[in-house]
Every structure is written in C-alpha cells, then in structure tokens.
Scaffold this motif. Structure first.
Motif, PDB file in Angstrom:
ATOM      1  N   TRP A   1     -67.922 -17.796 -20.406  1.00  0.00           N
ATOM      2  CA  TRP A   1     -68.651 -16.625 -20.883  1.00  0.00           C
ATOM      3  C   TRP A   1     -67.781 -15.681 -21.693  1.00  0.00           C
ATOM      4  O   TRP A   1     -68.273 -15.005 -22.600  1.00  0.00           O
ATOM      5  CB  TRP A   1     -69.355 -15.919 -19.737  1.00  0.00           C
ATOM      6  CG  TRP A   1     -70.515 -16.749 -19.268  1.00  0.00           C
ATOM      7  CD1 TRP A   1     -70.626 -17.427 -18.096  1.00  0.00           C
ATOM      8  CD2 TRP A   1     -71.705 -17.045 -20.009  1.00  0.00           C
ATOM      9  NE1 TRP A   1     -71.807 -18.133 -18.067  1.00  0.00           N
ATOM     10  CE2 TRP A   1     -72.486 -17.907 -19.217  1.00  0.00           C
ATOM     11  CE3 TRP A   1     -72.178 -16.675 -21.255  1.00  0.00           C
ATOM     12  CZ2 TRP A   1     -73.725 -18.385 -19.650  1.00  0.00           C
ATOM     13  CZ3 TRP A   1     -73.418 -17.151 -21.673  1.00  0.00           C
ATOM     14  CH2 TRP A   1     -74.164 -17.996 -20.866  1.00  0.00           C
ATOM     15  N   LEU A   2     -66.489 -15.643 -21.423  1.00  0.00           N
ATOM     16  CA  LEU A   2     -65.594 -14.843 -22.250  1.00  0.00           C
ATOM     17  C   LEU A   2     -65.552 -15.409 -23.669  1.00  0.00           C
ATOM     18  O   LEU A   2     -65.619 -14.666 -24.653  1.00  0.00           O
ATOM     19  CB  LEU A   2     -64.195 -14.777 -21.640  1.00  0.00           C
ATOM     20  CG  LEU A   2     -63.178 -13.936 -22.404  1.00  0.00           C
ATOM     21  CD1 LEU A   2     -63.663 -12.488 -22.563  1.00  0.00           C
ATOM     22  CD2 LEU A   2     -61.834 -13.970 -21.690  1.00  0.00           C
ATOM     23  N   ALA A   3     -65.474 -16.716 -23.782  1.00  0.00           N
ATOM     24  CA  ALA A   3     -65.502 -17.353 -25.102  1.00  0.00           C
ATOM     25  C   ALA A   3     -66.805 -17.028 -25.830  1.00  0.00           C
ATOM     26  O   ALA A   3     -66.797 -16.686 -27.019  1.00  0.00           O
ATOM     27  CB  ALA A   3     -65.328 -18.864 -24.966  1.00  0.00           C
ATOM     28  N   MET A   4     -67.917 -17.110 -25.119  1.00  0.00           N
ATOM     29  CA  MET A   4     -69.214 -16.803 -25.724  1.00  0.00           C
ATOM     30  C   MET A   4     -69.273 -15.353 -26.196  1.00  0.00           C
ATOM     31  O   MET A   4     -69.760 -15.067 -27.290  1.00  0.00           O
ATOM     32  CB  MET A   4     -70.347 -17.069 -24.734  1.00  0.00           C
ATOM     33  CG  MET A   4     -70.624 -18.527 -24.483  1.00  0.00           C
ATOM     34  SD  MET A   4     -71.208 -19.413 -25.938  1.00  0.00           S
ATOM     35  CE  MET A   4     -72.897 -18.900 -25.986  1.00  0.00           C
ATOM     36  N   LEU A   5     -68.782 -14.436 -25.372  1.00  0.00           N
ATOM     37  CA  LEU A   5     -68.805 -13.025 -25.754  1.00  0.00           C
ATOM     38  C   LEU A   5     -67.942 -12.752 -26.971  1.00  0.00           C
ATOM     39  O   LEU A   5     -68.342 -11.995 -27.863  1.00  0.00           O
ATOM     40  CB  LEU A   5     -68.346 -12.149 -24.579  1.00  0.00           C
ATOM     41  CG  LEU A   5     -69.385 -11.922 -23.496  1.00  0.00           C
ATOM     42  CD1 LEU A   5     -68.744 -11.261 -22.279  1.00  0.00           C
ATOM     43  CD2 LEU A   5     -70.511 -11.056 -24.025  1.00  0.00           C
ATOM     44  N   TYR A   6     -66.774 -13.345 -27.014  1.00  0.00           N
ATOM     45  CA  TYR A   6     -65.928 -13.182 -28.194  1.00  0.00           C
ATOM     46  C   TYR A   6     -66.662 -13.683 -29.437  1.00  0.00           C
ATOM     47  O   TYR A   6     -66.650 -13.044 -30.488  1.00  0.00           O
ATOM     48  CB  TYR A   6     -64.610 -13.937 -28.043  1.00  0.00           C
ATOM     49  CG  TYR A   6     -63.572 -13.240 -27.204  1.00  0.00           C
ATOM     50  CD1 TYR A   6     -63.410 -11.861 -27.228  1.00  0.00           C
ATOM     51  CD2 TYR A   6     -62.710 -13.970 -26.394  1.00  0.00           C
ATOM     52  CE1 TYR A   6     -62.435 -11.228 -26.469  1.00  0.00           C
ATOM     53  CE2 TYR A   6     -61.725 -13.355 -25.632  1.00  0.00           C
ATOM     54  CZ  TYR A   6     -61.595 -11.979 -25.678  1.00  0.00           C
ATOM     55  OH  TYR A   6     -60.626 -11.361 -24.936  1.00  0.00           O
ATOM     56  N   GLU A   7     -67.302 -14.804 -29.291  1.00  0.00           N
ATOM     57  CA  GLU A   7     -68.028 -15.386 -30.421  1.00  0.00           C
ATOM     58  C   GLU A   7     -69.180 -14.483 -30.848  1.00  0.00           C
ATOM     59  O   GLU A   7     -69.369 -14.206 -32.029  1.00  0.00           O
ATOM     60  CB  GLU A   7     -68.541 -16.771 -30.032  1.00  0.00           C
ATOM     61  CG  GLU A   7     -68.951 -17.603 -31.196  1.00  0.00           C
ATOM     62  CD  GLU A   7     -69.255 -19.036 -30.797  1.00  0.00           C
ATOM     63  OE1 GLU A   7     -70.142 -19.606 -31.444  1.00  0.00           O
ATOM     64  OE2 GLU A   7     -68.624 -19.577 -29.873  1.00  0.00           O
ATOM     65  N   GLN A   8     -69.937 -13.996 -29.883  1.00  0.00           N
ATOM     66  CA  GLN A   8     -71.103 -13.159 -30.176  1.00  0.00           C
ATOM     67  C   GLN A   8     -70.735 -11.807 -30.760  1.00  0.00           C
ATOM     68  O   GLN A   8     -71.550 -11.187 -31.442  1.00  0.00           O
ATOM     69  CB  GLN A   8     -71.950 -12.983 -28.914  1.00  0.00           C
ATOM     70  CG  GLN A   8     -72.624 -14.252 -28.482  1.00  0.00           C
ATOM     71  CD  GLN A   8     -73.302 -14.139 -27.130  1.00  0.00           C
ATOM     72  OE1 GLN A   8     -73.148 -13.143 -26.426  1.00  0.00           O
ATOM     73  NE2 GLN A   8     -74.042 -15.162 -26.752  1.00  0.00           N
ATOM     74  N   THR A   9     -69.513 -11.350 -30.481  1.00  0.00           N
ATOM     75  CA  THR A   9     -69.085 -10.049 -31.009  1.00  0.00           C
ATOM     76  C   THR A   9     -68.242 -10.200 -32.281  1.00  0.00           C
ATOM     77  O   THR A   9     -67.613  -9.240 -32.727  1.00  0.00           O
ATOM     78  CB  THR A   9     -68.312  -9.246 -29.943  1.00  0.00           C
ATOM     79  OG1 THR A   9     -67.193 -10.018 -29.469  1.00  0.00           O
ATOM     80  CG2 THR A   9     -69.210  -8.874 -28.775  1.00  0.00           C
ATOM     81  N   GLY A  10     -68.230 -11.403 -32.841  1.00  0.00           N
ATOM     82  CA  GLY A  10     -67.568 -11.624 -34.116  1.00  0.00           C
ATOM     83  C   GLY A  10     -66.060 -11.777 -34.052  1.00  0.00           C
ATOM     84  O   GLY A  10     -65.388 -11.727 -35.077  1.00  0.00           O
TER      85      GLY A  10
END
Length: 69
Positions: A21-30
């Motif tokens: 989920w940390l990877a996903m959040l980084y991705e989603q926040t650009g």
C-alpha cells in the motif's frame, strides 16, 4: 497514510500489506521514483512466498508500467 505505512514497515519490514500500500500511495500521489523503489522492495520480500504470488505479479506489472512512463 504514507507515514502510517512507513512506521508499520519500520516495525516489521516484512509487512507485505504495508509495503504494497505504500507503493500504491506513492504512485497515486505522483511520486514515481519512490513508488518504483517501493515496488522493488515489495518484490524482494515477496519473491518465493507462496501466498504472495498474485501480489508479486501485480508489483512486477506496476514496475514495468512506471518504467515506461
């Protein structure tokens, strides 16, 4: 949320959910570079873990996608 997952990983570096989920959040926040780095960490800890095969495949696909952006 990012800080929450980072702290969870500090406590347990093998926390698959937090790593994912940390990877996903980084991705989603650009934050492409951080996302790529985090996906690679996720791959490292999940390779060979039987119940993580589906998530490992997703991570590998995310890495490919980010590298092609």
């Amino acid at each position: 949320a990012i800080e929450y997952y980072k702290k969870s990983i500090e406590y347990d570096s093998q926390d698959y959910d937090a790593q994912y989920w940390l990877a996903m959040l980084y991705e989603q926040t650009g934050k492409k570079d951080k996302a790529l780095e985090q996906w690679q960490k996720f791959v490292q800890i999940t390779e060979g873990v039987e119940n993580q095969k589906v998530w490992l495949k997703i991570a590998e696909n995310q890495i490919k996608m980010l590298r092609n952006r």
